[in-house]
Design a protein around this motif. Structure first.
Motif, PDB file in Angstrom:
ATOM      1  N   TYR A 129       0.863  -1.179   0.000  1.00 47.12           N
ATOM      2  CA  TYR A 129       0.000   0.000   0.000  1.00 47.12           C
ATOM      3  C   TYR A 129       0.901   1.231   0.000  1.00 47.12           C
ATOM      4  CZ  TYR A 129      -4.496  -2.298   0.844  1.00 47.12           C
ATOM      5  OH  TYR A 129      -5.651  -3.045   0.717  1.00 47.12           O
ATOM      6  N   ALA A 130       0.529   2.238  -0.780  1.00 49.57           N
ATOM      7  CA  ALA A 130       1.369   3.426  -0.941  1.00 49.57           C
ATOM      8  C   ALA A 130       1.624   4.138   0.383  1.00 49.57           C
ATOM      9  CB  ALA A 130       0.728   4.393  -1.941  1.00 49.57           C
ATOM     10  N   ASP A 131       0.655   4.065   1.304  1.00 54.02           N
ATOM     11  CA  ASP A 131       0.784   4.791   2.571  1.00 54.02           C
ATOM     12  C   ASP A 131       1.306   3.907   3.702  1.00 54.02           C
ATOM     13  OD1 ASP A 131      -1.456   3.209   2.634  1.00 54.02           O
ATOM     14  OD2 ASP A 131      -2.721   4.652   3.698  1.00 54.02           O
ATOM     15  N   PHE A 132       1.813   2.717   3.357  1.00 52.25           N
ATOM     16  CA  PHE A 132       2.261   1.823   4.425  1.00 52.25           C
ATOM     17  C   PHE A 132       3.484   1.026   3.960  1.00 52.25           C
ATOM     18  CE2 PHE A 132       2.393  -1.726   7.314  1.00 52.25           C
ATOM     19  CZ  PHE A 132       1.886  -1.237   8.511  1.00 52.25           C
ATOM     20  N   ASN A 133       4.666   1.546   4.231  1.00 50.32           N
ATOM     21  CA  ASN A 133       5.936   0.840   3.997  1.00 50.32           C
ATOM     22  C   ASN A 133       6.033   0.209   2.608  1.00 50.32           C
ATOM     23  OD1 ASN A 133       6.708   1.439   6.600  1.00 50.32           O
ATOM     24  ND2 ASN A 133       5.903  -0.454   7.455  1.00 50.32           N
ATOM     25  N   SER A 134       5.599   0.935   1.578  1.00 48.01           N
ATOM     26  CA  SER A 134       5.646   0.393   0.219  1.00 48.01           C
ATOM     27  C   SER A 134       6.922   0.835  -0.487  1.00 48.01           C
ATOM     28  CB  SER A 134       4.437   0.872  -0.587  1.00 48.01           C
ATOM     29  OG  SER A 134       4.554   0.472  -1.945  1.00 48.01           O
ATOM     30  N   ASN A 135       7.503  -0.091  -1.261  1.00 46.56           N
ATOM     31  CA  ASN A 135       8.682   0.255  -2.057  1.00 46.56           C
ATOM     32  C   ASN A 135       8.301   0.617  -3.489  1.00 46.56           C
ATOM     33  OD1 ASN A 135       7.984  -2.187  -3.190  1.00 46.56           O
ATOM     34  ND2 ASN A 135       9.820  -3.287  -2.538  1.00 46.56           N
ATOM     35  N   GLY A 136       7.002   0.723  -3.750  1.00 51.03           N
ATOM     36  CA  GLY A 136       6.542   1.109  -5.070  1.00 51.03           C
ATOM     37  C   GLY A 136       6.423  -0.034  -6.059  1.00 51.03           C
ATOM     38  N   ASP A 137       6.720  -1.261  -5.609  1.00 49.20           N
ATOM     39  CA  ASP A 137       6.654  -2.422  -6.494  1.00 49.20           C
ATOM     40  C   ASP A 137       5.311  -3.123  -6.309  1.00 49.20           C
ATOM     41  OD1 ASP A 137       6.967  -4.659  -8.011  1.00 49.20           O
ATOM     42  OD2 ASP A 137       8.771  -5.398  -7.004  1.00 49.20           O
ATOM     43  N   ALA A 138       4.445  -3.057  -7.329  1.00 50.15           N
ATOM     44  CA  ALA A 138       3.111  -3.641  -7.223  1.00 50.15           C
ATOM     45  C   ALA A 138       3.155  -5.148  -7.045  1.00 50.15           C
ATOM     46  CB  ALA A 138       2.296  -3.296  -8.477  1.00 50.15           C
ATOM     47  N   PHE A 139       4.252  -5.782  -7.486  1.00 55.98           N
ATOM     48  CA  PHE A 139       4.359  -7.236  -7.419  1.00 55.98           C
ATOM     49  C   PHE A 139       4.925  -7.723  -6.076  1.00 55.98           C
ATOM     50  CE2 PHE A 139       4.585  -6.211 -11.941  1.00 55.98           C
ATOM     51  CZ  PHE A 139       3.603  -7.046 -12.449  1.00 55.98           C
ATOM     52  N   ASP A 140       5.181  -6.818  -5.154  1.00 52.13           N
ATOM     53  CA  ASP A 140       5.770  -7.188  -3.869  1.00 52.13           C
ATOM     54  C   ASP A 140       4.684  -7.713  -2.933  1.00 52.13           C
ATOM     55  OD1 ASP A 140       7.575  -7.553  -1.843  1.00 52.13           O
ATOM     56  OD2 ASP A 140       7.582  -5.454  -1.209  1.00 52.13           O
ATOM     57  N   THR A 141       4.200  -8.908  -3.237  1.00 50.83           N
ATOM     58  CA  THR A 141       3.142  -9.526  -2.441  1.00 50.83           C
ATOM     59  C   THR A 141       3.668 -10.786  -1.764  1.00 50.83           C
ATOM     60  OG1 THR A 141       2.366 -10.961  -4.225  1.00 50.83           O
ATOM     61  CG2 THR A 141       1.442  -8.731  -4.130  1.00 50.83           C
ATOM     62  N   ASN A 142       2.876 -11.312  -0.831  1.00 46.00           N
ATOM     63  CA  ASN A 142       3.148 -12.632  -0.273  1.00 46.00           C
ATOM     64  C   ASN A 142       2.420 -13.639  -1.162  1.00 46.00           C
ATOM     65  OD1 ASN A 142       3.007 -15.102   1.145  1.00 46.00           O
ATOM     66  ND2 ASN A 142       3.200 -14.045   3.112  1.00 46.00           N
ATOM     67  N   PRO A 143       3.144 -14.387  -2.015  1.00 41.62           N
ATOM     68  CA  PRO A 143       2.487 -15.238  -3.019  1.00 41.62           C
ATOM     69  C   PRO A 143       1.686 -16.391  -2.435  1.00 41.62           C
ATOM     70  CG  PRO A 143       4.838 -15.708  -2.928  1.00 41.62           C
ATOM     71  CD  PRO A 143       4.607 -14.503  -2.055  1.00 41.62           C
ATOM     72  N   ASN A 144       1.899 -16.684  -1.154  1.00 40.01           N
ATOM     73  CA  ASN A 144       1.110 -17.747  -0.530  1.00 40.01           C
ATOM     74  C   ASN A 144      -0.350 -17.324  -0.312  1.00 40.01           C
ATOM     75  OD1 ASN A 144       3.317 -19.519  -0.282  1.00 40.01           O
ATOM     76  ND2 ASN A 144       3.987 -18.471   1.567  1.00 40.01           N
ATOM     77  N   TYR A 145      -0.566 -16.000  -0.304  1.00 42.18           N
ATOM     78  CA  TYR A 145      -1.896 -15.497   0.016  1.00 42.18           C
ATOM     79  C   TYR A 145      -2.467 -14.530  -1.024  1.00 42.18           C
ATOM     80  CZ  TYR A 145      -0.546 -17.303   4.590  1.00 42.18           C
ATOM     81  OH  TYR A 145      -0.122 -18.113   5.604  1.00 42.18           O
ATOM     82  N   CYS A 146      -1.605 -13.950  -1.847  1.00 44.55           N
ATOM     83  CA  CYS A 146      -2.077 -12.871  -2.712  1.00 44.55           C
ATOM     84  C   CYS A 146      -1.173 -12.733  -3.925  1.00 44.55           C
ATOM     85  CB  CYS A 146      -2.089 -11.558  -1.907  1.00 44.55           C
ATOM     86  SG  CYS A 146      -2.348 -10.058  -2.869  1.00 44.55           S
ATOM     87  N   HIS A 147      -1.741 -12.289  -5.043  1.00 41.44           N
ATOM     88  CA  HIS A 147      -0.895 -11.924  -6.170  1.00 41.44           C
ATOM     89  C   HIS A 147      -1.505 -10.749  -6.921  1.00 41.44           C
ATOM     90  CE1 HIS A 147      -3.548 -14.257  -8.968  1.00 41.44           C
ATOM     91  NE2 HIS A 147      -3.095 -13.395  -9.857  1.00 41.44           N
ATOM     92  N   TYR A 148      -0.639 -10.015  -7.606  1.00 41.71           N
ATOM     93  CA  TYR A 148      -1.046  -8.826  -8.359  1.00 41.71           C
ATOM     94  C   TYR A 148      -1.484  -9.221  -9.759  1.00 41.71           C
ATOM     95  CZ  TYR A 148      -0.643  -4.345 -10.824  1.00 41.71           C
ATOM     96  OH  TYR A 148      -0.884  -3.232 -11.596  1.00 41.71           O
ATOM     97  N   ASP A 149      -2.660  -8.783 -10.162  1.00 44.05           N
ATOM     98  CA  ASP A 149      -3.172  -9.044 -11.507  1.00 44.05           C
ATOM     99  C   ASP A 149      -2.891  -7.815 -12.356  1.00 44.05           C
ATOM    100  OD1 ASP A 149      -4.533  -9.580 -13.792  1.00 44.05           O
ATOM    101  OD2 ASP A 149      -6.432 -10.106 -12.849  1.00 44.05           O
ATOM    102  N   GLU A 150      -1.804  -7.901 -13.156  1.00 42.86           N
ATOM    103  CA  GLU A 150      -1.362  -6.737 -13.929  1.00 42.86           C
ATOM    104  C   GLU A 150      -2.412  -6.309 -14.953  1.00 42.86           C
ATOM    105  OE1 GLU A 150       2.709  -5.282 -16.204  1.00 42.86           O
ATOM    106  OE2 GLU A 150       2.196  -7.407 -16.180  1.00 42.86           O
TER     107      GLU A 150
END
Length: 365
Positions: A299-320
């Motif tokens: 999330y942009a307002d919470f410790n984000s490095n700006g990488d949309a793909f920076d998810t925990n793949p066990n629980y979530c993934h980014y749909d480009e």
């Protein structure tokens, strides 16, 4: 563009430094007992690419490849002007194909992750050999494109000798190591990056070189080289069909499903499923707080490095394609267990969210 004739000067100095970095990267990578082989290869190749672009910029636009502040003056770091880093060089250059650019972006991100770890990376190296080989091939291709064949490195390089049996045992050991928690983050990153690539980019030899090493039973001529490299793009369609038949004999079978996002859940569906099994109503704001504190997605307002793909793949993934996030059934199960077993109360996760504190999922399973 006609290759420039370089004499002494900054452009030639940058170019020679770029080539030296690439040669050193290969030299280190091909030494079996060299420590930090993969880490050093990636670091030196990024330096090589950066200096190659700087040499090009210096020759074409002069010394303007530096950052400027709002006052129009150059930014100074330790008494030196701050030059464009590789990511900016790629953007300003603007002439790389998508597979070449994707390969470079992969190594920029991987370098940033590896730099902050002290684990042995050789096992990771076996996983990304194809990307490493493409990184080197692409570098020489761009080098000769910008500065001519006189600067080609192929005469300086030797084909690395291989131990076939040892290689097999190393790969088996690597598979075990890659399952350990120490390597999980790096492996997850590599897996996520590859999964979100378009097929045409992933299958491109400019993104990842796929090699099959098969002994030649006999040479057509006794003067033939023992090792021959085939340029896929230069083959006829008939020859490509023959190679495909050969590959089908030796390659592992990979089955790709045509369906996308099968079994993945949207946030509203996550809340619907969770709320069926808990004693209070979980809201979208509650869900966001939990996603943040457990670092499930950025999330942009919470410790984000700006990488949309920076998810925990066990629980979530980014749909480009749809620019949103989808969740696994495992995330629903985790939330239900977390709340019903009171491992973390609403007040506690809210407090951690307000303090921007990250919690480890494994500590709450």
């Amino acid at each position: 563009m006609k290759a420039p004739l370089l004499r002494k000067g900054k452009t030639k100095s940058l170019l020679e430094s770029s080539i030296d970095c690439a040669l050193l990267a290969v030299e280190i990578y091909n030494k079996p007992r060299a420590p930090f082989r993969v880490e050093s290869f990636i670091t030196h190749m990024i330096m090589a690419w950066t200096r190659l672009f700087q040499a090009h910029f210096n020759f074409t636009i002069g010394e303007t490849y530096f950052y400027k502040g709002n006052n129009g003056r150059y930014k100074i770091i330790d008494g030196e002007k701050k030059a464009w880093e590789l990511k900016t060089c790629i953007k300003e250059y603007g002439q790389l194909s998508n597979p070449v650019k994707t390969n470079l972006e992969f190594f920029i991100k991987l370098r940033n992750k590896i730099e902050h770890r002290t684990i042995d990376k050789d096992e990771v190296g076996l996983t990304i050999f194809g990307e490493c080989q493409a990184l080197l091939y692409n570098f020489e291709s761009e080098l000769t494109k910008l500065f001519g064949e006189d600067y080609a490195m192929n005469e300086s390089l030797a084909y690395s000798l291989q131990f076939s049996k040892l290689r097999t045992s190393q790969q088996k050991e690597a598979s075990k190591q890659l399952l350990s928690t120490e390597y999980k983050d790096l492996v997850d990153f590599i897996k996520k990056y590859r999964e979100h690539l378009r097929d045409d980019i992933y299958n491109s030899q400019e993104y990842s070189i796929k090699l099959i090493q098969i002994p030649k039973i006999a040479n057509t001529n006794k003067n033939d080289l023992a090792v021959e490299f085939v340029n896929w793009n230069s083959l006829s369609e008939e020859d490509k069909e023959k190679y495909d038949q050969l590959i089908a004999i030796v390659k592992d079978k990979v089955i790709k499903l045509e369906g996308a996002n099968i079994g993945k859940l949207k946030p509203s569906k996550v809340l619907e499923e969770v709320n069926k099994s808990i004693s209070f109503k979980l809201t979208h704001h509650d869900h966001k707080q939990l996603l943040c504190v457990f670092k499930i997605r950025p999330y942009a307002d919470f410790n984000s490095n700006g990488d949309a793909f920076d998810t925990n793949p066990n629980y979530c993934h980014y749909d480009e394609a749809h620019n949103d996030y989808l969740y696994q059934d495992e995330w629903v199960a985790f939330l239900i267990q977390l709340i019903n077993q009171k491992r973390l109360t609403k007040d506690e996760w809210k407090e951690n969210y307000n303090q921007k504190k990250i919690l480890k999922v494994d500590d709450y399973k």
